[in-house]
Design a protein around this motif. Sequence first.
Motif, PDB file in Angstrom:
ATOM      1  N   PHE A 187      -0.393  85.292  25.339  1.00 51.58           N
ATOM      2  CA  PHE A 187      -0.901  85.929  24.129  1.00 51.58           C
ATOM      3  C   PHE A 187      -1.482  84.960  23.118  1.00 51.58           C
ATOM      4  CE2 PHE A 187       0.126  90.152  25.060  1.00 51.58           C
ATOM      5  CZ  PHE A 187       1.314  90.156  25.768  1.00 51.58           C
ATOM      6  N   THR A 188      -1.501  83.667  23.439  1.00 44.75           N
ATOM      7  CA  THR A 188      -2.046  82.730  22.465  1.00 44.75           C
ATOM      8  C   THR A 188      -3.269  81.987  22.971  1.00 44.75           C
ATOM      9  OG1 THR A 188      -0.527  81.065  23.262  1.00 44.75           O
ATOM     10  CG2 THR A 188       0.136  82.303  21.307  1.00 44.75           C
ATOM     11  N   LEU A 201      -5.629  86.421  24.843  1.00 39.71           N
ATOM     12  CA  LEU A 201      -5.956  86.490  23.424  1.00 39.71           C
ATOM     13  C   LEU A 201      -7.465  86.501  23.204  1.00 39.71           C
ATOM     14  CD1 LEU A 201      -4.876  86.662  20.607  1.00 39.71           C
ATOM     15  CD2 LEU A 201      -4.927  84.180  20.464  1.00 39.71           C
TER      16      LEU A 201
END
Lengths: 422, 349, 296
Positions: A187-188, A201
């Motif tokens: 998610f980053t 992301l």
Amino acid sequence: MSVTTEQVRKTLARRYRAEKRFKAYGICAISIGLLALLLLFTDIIGKGYRAFYEYSVALQITFDPESLEIDDPRDLEQLQYGNYEAVVREALQARFPGVEGREGRRALAALVSTAAGYRLREMLENSPELLGQTRTLWLQLNDDADMFLKSSEAKRKTARLSDQQQTWMLELEQSDEVRAGFNHSLFTRGDSREPEQAGILGAILGSFFTMLVTLALSFPIGVAAAVYLEEFAPKNRFTDFIEVNINNLAAVPSIIFGLLGLAVFIGLFGMPRSVPLVGGLVLTLMTLPTIIISSRAAIKAVPPSIRQAAMGLGASKMQVVLQFVLPLALPGMLTGGIIGMAQALGETAPLLMIGMVAFIVELPAGAMDAATVLPVQVFLWASSPEQSFVTMTSAAIMVLMTFLITMNTLAVVMRKRLERRW
Amino acid sequence: MKNTHKLVLAAALALSSVPAMARDTVSIVGSSTVYPFATVVAERFGRNTSFPTPKIESTGSGGGLKLFCQGVGTQHPDITNASRRMKQSEFELCKSNGVKDITEVQIGYDGLVVANSVKGPDLDISLRDLYLAMAKDVPNPNGTEELVANPYKTWKDVNPALPNVKIEVVGPPPTSGTRDSFNELGVEGGCKTFPWLKAMKDQDKNKYKSVCRSIREDGHYIEAGENDNLIIQKLESSPNILGVFGFSFLDQNRSIVKAVKIKGVSPNMETVGSGEYPMARSMYFYVKKAHVGVIPGIQEYVKEFTNDRAWGDEGYLADKGLIPSPKNERMKWADNAKSLSSMTGKEFE
Amino acid sequence: MDIAEKMNVFQDAVQVDPRVVAQEHMMTGENLYIPEKTVGAPFVDDPKMRMRDVNVFYGADQAIHGVSLDIGKNEVVALIGPSGCGKSTFLRCMNRMNDTIDICRVEGSLHLENQDIYDPKLDVVELRARVGMVFQKPNPFPKSIYDNVAYGPRIHGLANRKTDLDEIVENSLRKAGLWDEVKDRLNSSALALSGGQQQRLCIARALSTQPDVLLMDEPTGSIDPIATAKVEDLLQELSETGTIVIVTHNMQQAARISHRTAFMYLGEAMEFGDTNQIFTTPRHPRTESYITGRYG
């Protein structure tokens, strides 16, 4: 008992049976639908849940200036070209002494992800005093090693690790030197060729910016067009012609809009390729007919009695539209808008032609930076050879479906809450 | 309303005359076979330098060359990857659109493998067997020099040494570059073993191509779409089916599939690099010299790609399944790339 | 409504074939007398509204045939007649609500005092501030009670300060007889009121712009008898200071509250006179047939 009653009684049983059959067909149909849904979710979640956690290994890392080839930790150039892989290799060799031969040493080094090297560089950049010191760090494992630990006993036998590598991994597992943690990079980070470092992301941001552009353009234009067509347009052949064409636009295959975008926005206007702005413009064209049609239906549903009352009081046409018709039609329009957006969120084909199907690592900062969208990311990962990408594909699908379900639920809730009974 | 009309017109004119906007990221398009390698190089390049990671699209070799040859300008791509050499017609197209200085770089080789499930039998076939099993029209089995529709149903029919198993091969569709390579290297390779068919090449080139590069459509060859992962899945579930795909997919899935030997040769780094394994193709990328210096990072990206730590025998691309060219060839191409020497047009002779 | 619906309404009006009526008369031996002009006293001195030779067409079909009559000051005029005889159509001419129907065409001269209503230079919005309307089915806006009544004054700029607006709202609600029931919940939704209350709210809303003439299209048609009684009381009070034209299906209501009554049939004004006279000694045979219930 009259003759009629007798005749009715004869056919009554048959009628009830027919009714029961009809009910059964209905239940059958719904069950098939639910079953399909259940299978879909089971398959995707079953394949995808493993992408949400990852394994790390605990290693004693010495930031040895000689191995790193760094003597001044503040020199950015030295930091950039430092040999972090060597340091990781040394730590592994310290843990498993006695590994001979180049092949063997390479196999050992292959267990840890290349992300470890980048992480060490970051640490050294932030805390230059680390140079020369030793720390115990949890470093991310390579996708094959990670996959091995996540697999069951049976699947482990056919894993992509050699027997020697498997022995090492089992040893680490038994002595608790590996642990599972939440997969932050999912998610980053943006896309990557290494599955353990790849994240969505970039795609989420790309989808966000594209949706923003689409919403900002299609909603106002669609609503305005619907209001004009319903309230102000004269009822003549030309207006009918426009109506027919708008309805037809809704049926045009979405890739045609992509071709249009390529020819007009990129070719004629010279906009850059692969940016959410162009993607948003293309999706606007695609969503516009949906919004116009649903907005018109919402406007038609406003009861004429309200209009008559307002006009009877001396409200002008514009006032009637802006102060009564629009606010009352708004819930229906918003529902149509959300459903249109949910549709656009899942589109891939039109974006293919304008270049949003691409390998993009950098996270987009705005609507003018190259980006890709969630469904495209799913498509790209599904085409990659590494086995770990299969898991990642399912994980990305789960995220995409969460967004879609949320949006559709929002539409339903809004419709229920804002519905007025006349 | 008149004023609003004027405003709208002005806006439209303004939009249409906006010059192509500046770009600071290298834009690359092209082959889906080269894509896995180019993306690895791009990512490393982006991580290790201050340049942004190049954007890479998988459009297919043909599609990529078409985009590349559209012209010079920031809205056109800087580099295109290809799993085959540029054709003369494409070179002409480039020239006609102002793309005059193109640098060609050969990256290495990709092997084309025929594989089956690890649970299936170990097979060893020749190119002739492959041709007879796969072609649309084959020489009459009675030996006369005429063509008949392919009558062979099982591998045993083609070659008695092979198992009595139905011929079922899953492979790429006609839109894929991999299919073009399969037609040329696999099917045509076997076709040429018939002397009278080989002679046809000089007599009637078109007929030769249609005979030696057409694949049967009666159900024994199944098109699987562009996604090679699907072919692998199919092989996993049916041990008697064969699949056709690139070497990198074999390499990444050795627990599921294994290669069929061609004339006793198994595809691996050495056999493909040396040419012993017959179904190998070169991969290239082409650089637009006019964009170098305008878009930052092109030369540095090319330098990263042509460095031995990327495309060498121990390089990270080899880990991903790239089969490196021999060392002296690599050095030649690296020099070519460094000096950005342009194609002359004589390469097609 | 599209033309087909309008035609249906129009055709509903002809519930009884005139030839059948003529035959009935012949069978009883009476002489059938059908005058051509409106019987009675359709005109007054110094009228509030003057209508001459009004013809209304829906497309090619004529709905109103040459109606001429006057509405006097400070009086209640009732328009009665069988379904579809054109009462509502005629009423809607008086505040140009027929403009909202594309295929409707109005001919003739209609004057509000000395102003030609259909003068192209007249802004219809201004007209509607002077001629208010209440509809058959209560149609309060989906807003608060206060905002419903305040809407008219707001858009016409009749109140500059909040206190002025409050005053107008209170006056209108008092005139409509609703103030005591809602004064504590002015900000609650108008849709929460009962049917009768909603209709009185609509009346208050129509009164908020202090119109010269109030047009009412069967205002008690869809509310309960107790509410009807309240509205009728209200109308009697209002008529003392204003002009009201009320279309009604309820003859007893017309008899109770109007000063003069016009009987319409098939788009023509058959008879127009004093309410007492119409209901006791009608002069036109059709009026008599309608009042005695031979057709409705």
